[in-house]
Each structure stands twice: as structure tokens, then as C-alpha cells.
Write a protein that holds these residues in place. Sequence first.
Motif, PDB file in Angstrom:
ATOM      1  N   ARG A  32       0.829  -1.205   0.000  1.00 34.94           N
ATOM      2  CA  ARG A  32       0.000   0.000   0.000  1.00 34.94           C
ATOM      3  C   ARG A  32       0.866   1.259   0.000  1.00 34.94           C
ATOM      4  N   ALA A  33       1.949   1.244   0.767  1.00 34.65           N
ATOM      5  CA  ALA A  33       2.841   2.403   0.832  1.00 34.65           C
ATOM      6  C   ALA A  33       3.446   2.701  -0.536  1.00 34.65           C
ATOM      7  N   TYR A  34       3.860   1.664  -1.244  1.00 26.83           N
ATOM      8  CA  TYR A  34       4.410   1.856  -2.586  1.00 26.83           C
ATOM      9  C   TYR A  34       3.371   2.490  -3.512  1.00 26.83           C
ATOM     10  N   GLY A  35       2.116   2.060  -3.404  1.00 28.36           N
ATOM     11  CA  GLY A  35       1.067   2.594  -4.266  1.00 28.36           C
ATOM     12  C   GLY A  35       0.797   4.067  -4.022  1.00 28.36           C
ATOM     13  N   ILE A  36       0.736   4.465  -2.748  1.00 28.88           N
ATOM     14  CA  ILE A  36       0.472   5.871  -2.411  1.00 28.88           C
ATOM     15  C   ILE A  36       1.601   6.764  -2.905  1.00 28.88           C
ATOM     16  N   VAL A  37       2.830   6.359  -2.631  1.00 28.86           N
ATOM     17  CA  VAL A  37       3.975   7.180  -3.020  1.00 28.86           C
ATOM     18  C   VAL A  37       4.087   7.267  -4.544  1.00 28.86           C
ATOM     19  N   ALA A  38       3.735   6.201  -5.251  1.00 30.36           N
ATOM     20  CA  ALA A  38       3.796   6.216  -6.715  1.00 30.36           C
ATOM     21  C   ALA A  38       2.863   7.270  -7.299  1.00 30.36           C
ATOM     22  N   ILE A  39       1.707   7.470  -6.689  1.00 28.13           N
ATOM     23  CA  ILE A  39       0.776   8.498  -7.174  1.00 28.13           C
ATOM     24  C   ILE A  39       1.410   9.884  -7.048  1.00 28.13           C
ATOM     25  N   LEU A  40       2.005  10.161  -5.897  1.00 32.48           N
ATOM     26  CA  LEU A  40       2.625  11.468  -5.671  1.00 32.48           C
ATOM     27  C   LEU A  40       3.796  11.699  -6.621  1.00 32.48           C
ATOM     28  N   VAL A  41       4.641  10.691  -6.772  1.00 30.74           N
ATOM     29  CA  VAL A  41       5.826  10.840  -7.620  1.00 30.74           C
ATOM     30  C   VAL A  41       5.435  10.904  -9.094  1.00 30.74           C
ATOM     31  N   GLY A  42       4.408  10.158  -9.495  1.00 32.65           N
ATOM     32  CA  GLY A  42       3.954  10.206 -10.881  1.00 32.65           C
ATOM     33  C   GLY A  42       3.498  11.602 -11.276  1.00 32.65           C
ATOM     34  N   ILE A  43       2.763  12.261 -10.392  1.00 36.17           N
ATOM     35  CA  ILE A  43       2.320  13.633 -10.658  1.00 36.17           C
ATOM     36  C   ILE A  43       3.521  14.570 -10.745  1.00 36.17           C
ATOM     37  N   LEU A  44       4.485  14.402  -9.844  1.00 37.97           N
ATOM     38  CA  LEU A  44       5.680  15.251  -9.836  1.00 37.97           C
ATOM     39  C   LEU A  44       6.485  15.091 -11.122  1.00 37.97           C
ATOM     40  N   ILE A  45       6.667  13.863 -11.573  1.00 40.07           N
ATOM     41  CA  ILE A  45       7.450  13.611 -12.780  1.00 40.07           C
ATOM     42  C   ILE A  45       6.782  14.234 -14.003  1.00 40.07           C
ATOM     43  N   ALA A  46       5.475  14.054 -14.140  1.00 45.10           N
ATOM     44  CA  ALA A  46       4.767  14.652 -15.271  1.00 45.10           C
ATOM     45  C   ALA A  46       4.880  16.177 -15.236  1.00 45.10           C
ATOM     46  N   ALA A  47       4.821  16.758 -14.040  1.00 44.83           N
ATOM     47  CA  ALA A  47       4.891  18.216 -13.907  1.00 44.83           C
ATOM     48  C   ALA A  47       6.259  18.759 -14.300  1.00 44.83           C
ATOM     49  N   THR A  48       7.334  18.088 -13.897  1.00 50.55           N
ATOM     50  CA  THR A  48       8.672  18.582 -14.248  1.00 50.55           C
ATOM     51  C   THR A  48       8.917  18.482 -15.750  1.00 50.55           C
ATOM     52  N   MET A  49       8.442  17.413 -16.368  1.00 48.20           N
ATOM     53  CA  MET A  49       8.611  17.265 -17.810  1.00 48.20           C
ATOM     54  C   MET A  49       7.836  18.344 -18.570  1.00 48.20           C
ATOM     55  N   MET A  50       6.604  18.619 -18.141  1.00 49.14           N
ATOM     56  CA  MET A  50       5.810  19.639 -18.815  1.00 49.14           C
ATOM     57  C   MET A  50       6.404  21.030 -18.609  1.00 49.14           C
ATOM     58  N   THR A  51       7.063  21.243 -17.487  1.00 48.76           N
ATOM     59  CA  THR A  51       7.730  22.527 -17.254  1.00 48.76           C
ATOM     60  C   THR A  51       8.794  22.776 -18.308  1.00 48.76           C
ATOM     61  N   THR A  52       9.562  21.748 -18.636  1.00 44.09           N
ATOM     62  CA  THR A  52      10.568  21.890 -19.690  1.00 44.09           C
ATOM     63  C   THR A  52       9.923  22.165 -21.040  1.00 44.09           C
ATOM     64  N   VAL A  53       8.834  21.482 -21.338  1.00 45.88           N
ATOM     65  CA  VAL A  53       8.129  21.725 -22.607  1.00 45.88           C
ATOM     66  C   VAL A  53       7.747  23.198 -22.724  1.00 45.88           C
TER      67      VAL A  53
END
Length: 480
Positions: free
Chosen positions: A200-221
Motif C-alpha cells: 500500500r505504501a508503494y502505491g500511495i507514493v507512486a501516485i505522488l511521484v507520478g504527478i511530480l514527474i509529469a509536472a517537471t517534464m511539462m515545465t521543460t516543454v
Amino acid sequence: MAAADSGPARAVAGPPEEHPPGYVGKLPLSLKAGWGVGSMGCLGMLFIVNVFVLYFLVNHLGVDPALAGLILFITRIYDVFSDPMIGFLSDTTRSRWGRRRPWMALGAFMSGLALILTFNVPALASMNALAIYQLIVLIAYFTGYTLFYVPFMAMPAEMTDDYNERTSIMAWRVGYSNFAGILIGAGMPALINYLGADRRAYGIVAILVGILIAATMMTTVLLTRRARELPSSQQDRYSIADYFRALANNRPFLTLAALKATLYLGVGVNGSALLFYMTYFLERGEGGVALSTLAGNLAGLCTVPLWAHFSRGKDKRWVYMVAIVGSGAMLISWAFATPTEGDVVFVIRSCLVGIFGAGGLTIGFSMLPDTIEYDRIRTGKVRTALYTGVLGFVEKTGFALGPLLMGFYFSATGLVETTLGAVEQPDSAITAIVNGKAWIPATLQALALFWLVSYRLTEKQLADMRGAPGASDAPAGARD
């Protein structure tokens, strides 16, 4: 030949401003920083798949280590062959948003979503169904990464032709990568540990990190919309024969690719063993990964400017050699660590790993644009993403082989899979874990030195080639 433009692109509406191929000049800090922030997403995705996925499959989903390694291998081999295709598409795309950024935006969305799905696995009826689910999700994961990474890495070779400015650009990338190591590489295992280190801990953290990764990539775009792209007249639609001919005739690139293949295989092996090593050998678990990654990336972040300054005016090959030798020595030192080792020694070792790693990344990344310019000067053709795609192919082949080899190695030495997070392991499996963390990657670092000594492209050689009659003003396709 068109006059060189030494200033940054004008802040006006419309497509990226175009400069002639001979452009040499300083780039604004805002552009370098805007481009570099995308490295946070790239590094985060690589760190997660290299360190956590094999461990998650074996220790939380109960997948046999050999099968888990095979799943990762199949998906990464798919990714290997997608790189050149994405490179070709990026080089030949024409749109109002440029050649690179549309693909990068699509990759940002896919990357974040696929990461979330990787660690939030639905209840499935059988191990076969679980394996198929992970195959599909990880293929999407690597597709998203490639869609962003290949055009992203093609951009620096077009931003400037300045040999030292490229090192500065890559220093920004490594700096952001170190910051991602702190935020994601250290923060993710620390938060997982805090939440109970269960599925469960892995699942929760993956949601937070997934949003962060998409946001940093879009910032570069968004922040690279004014980055230079070479004129559309220089965009070549090359054939498959041209593709292989270009590679065969670019000896500096082939040497760099062989060097990177060796190092990336070591990184793949090391990453696959890391969490097992921290759990079963040093008995520190996810907390050990968090502390080591935090210390290493803080030290690396502080020393990136020093590596960039130290390399200025020097043959990059010799600076790179210092970093590789230092990294190899630190890898060997992990074989002599013990569970009773104090935090001070543990942190010092981790800091040294980060310092030498930052040097290797800064110099190694800056050599790719040099080999791309070497081809452009010789042939008059712009094939930037072709080379970044091929180097991505090399990188991911090494990363693919790492978990495959370690998965079968762990299985052969009796490592026990579980859904409980950690269980007692036989001595043979512990030995395999230490070999994967220390001795195997250190041996590959030593082998990489052979390729590095063979690399010959220097700042003076590129300058001489630029100054040769007809070197930079030949029309696309004039020479090959």
C-alpha cells in the motif's frame, strides 16, 4: 556562410527562432535552467525502475526473481528498439510547436500515468495475469520515457555549438538530476518507509511521484519554446541506409556508445541489487536507500559546478577518467561495508559516490553533442535525434540486461521471493547481492576505461573543422 548570432532567441510570439548551423554563443540562464528541469523527471523514472521495480515484484508481489528480471528485460528491449524510431520522428516532424516539444508533452503525460499504474496493481487471478499486466504497464512506462527523453536530449546540440557551453548546459542537467535524487531518490524510499514499507505504501507514493514527474517534464516543454532549432532547410529526411552510414562514419560517437554501454550495464546491475543489498546485507532497508541517496545527491549537487569549471579548456576524456576511476573505487568499498558500520562512515562513502558520479554524468553527457556536431560539420546534415535515439538504445540495452542478469543470478543462488517485504535469505543469495552491488559494476567501470582512452574528439579538432572551407555552409546533404 551566414553570420553567427551570439545572442539568445528574441522573445516574440511564434515558432522557435532559427539560427545558422555555425551559431556559437552563451545561452541565457533561464533557457538552460528551463531545459534542465526535465532531467528531474528522467532521473526519477530511471531511478524508480532500476531500484524499486525488481524489488517490488519479488518482495511484495511474490514474483520469482528470474521471471521478474525477464519481465523487465522484455519491456526494456521493446524500449531499446523504440528509441531510434522516436529519434527519426523527432528529426522529421514539422509543427507550429517545433520538432521536439509535441513528443515531449505526450511523453510527460504517459510517464506519470504509467508510473502510478506500475505500483497500484489490481487484484488478479493468477501469476500469469500479473505478468501480463506488468508487461503492458511497463511498455507504456518506457514509451512515455522515450517520447520525452529522445527529443529532450536532442535539444542541446542545437542550442549552441560552443564546446564549453555544452558542458554548462549538461551541468544544469546533472544539477537537476541530483536535486531529483534528493527529492525522489531519497524522498520516495523515506516516505515508503514512513508509511510502513508495504504494498500500500508503494502505491500511495507512486501516485505522488507520478504527478511530480509529469509536472517537471511539462515545465521543460513550456520553458524551452524559445530554444534554437536549426532551420527547416537543414532538416534532412534520411533513409535507413543513410542512418547506418552516418553511424559507421562517426567513430567518436561509436566509441562513446561503447563506453556508455559498458557503464550503463554496470548501473543496471548495481541498481537491481541496491535495495536487496540495503535490506539483506546492511539491514537498513528503504531507510538506507534514502540516506545514501540523500547524501550522495547533496554532495553531487554541490560539486557539479566544480566539475564543469575543472573541465573547461581541458580534454574531457581525462576529466572523465578521474570520475570513472573514483566511482570504481567507491563501488568496491561497498563490498567491505558491514551492518555495524556507523552512519558517519556510511554517509561519507555515499557522498564520495555522489561526487564522482556527478563528474561522470557532467562530462559524459557533454560529449554527446560534440559527436553530433562532428557529424553535422562533416556531412552538412542535421541528424540530432538520430544520435540521441541510438545512444538511448545503448543506454537501455545496458539497463535491460542488468535486471535480467541479476534476476537469473538471484534465482540461481536461491534468493527467496515473498509477499511479506523481507525474509531470511541463504548465504549464496547474500553473496550474489554483494557481487551485484560492488564487484560486477566495478569490473565494468574498469572495462569502460579502455573505450575512454580510444576516444579522440577534442575542442581543437572541432574548432579546426568549423574553420575548414565549406565546413558549416554546405547545404544539407552536400557531403556524406
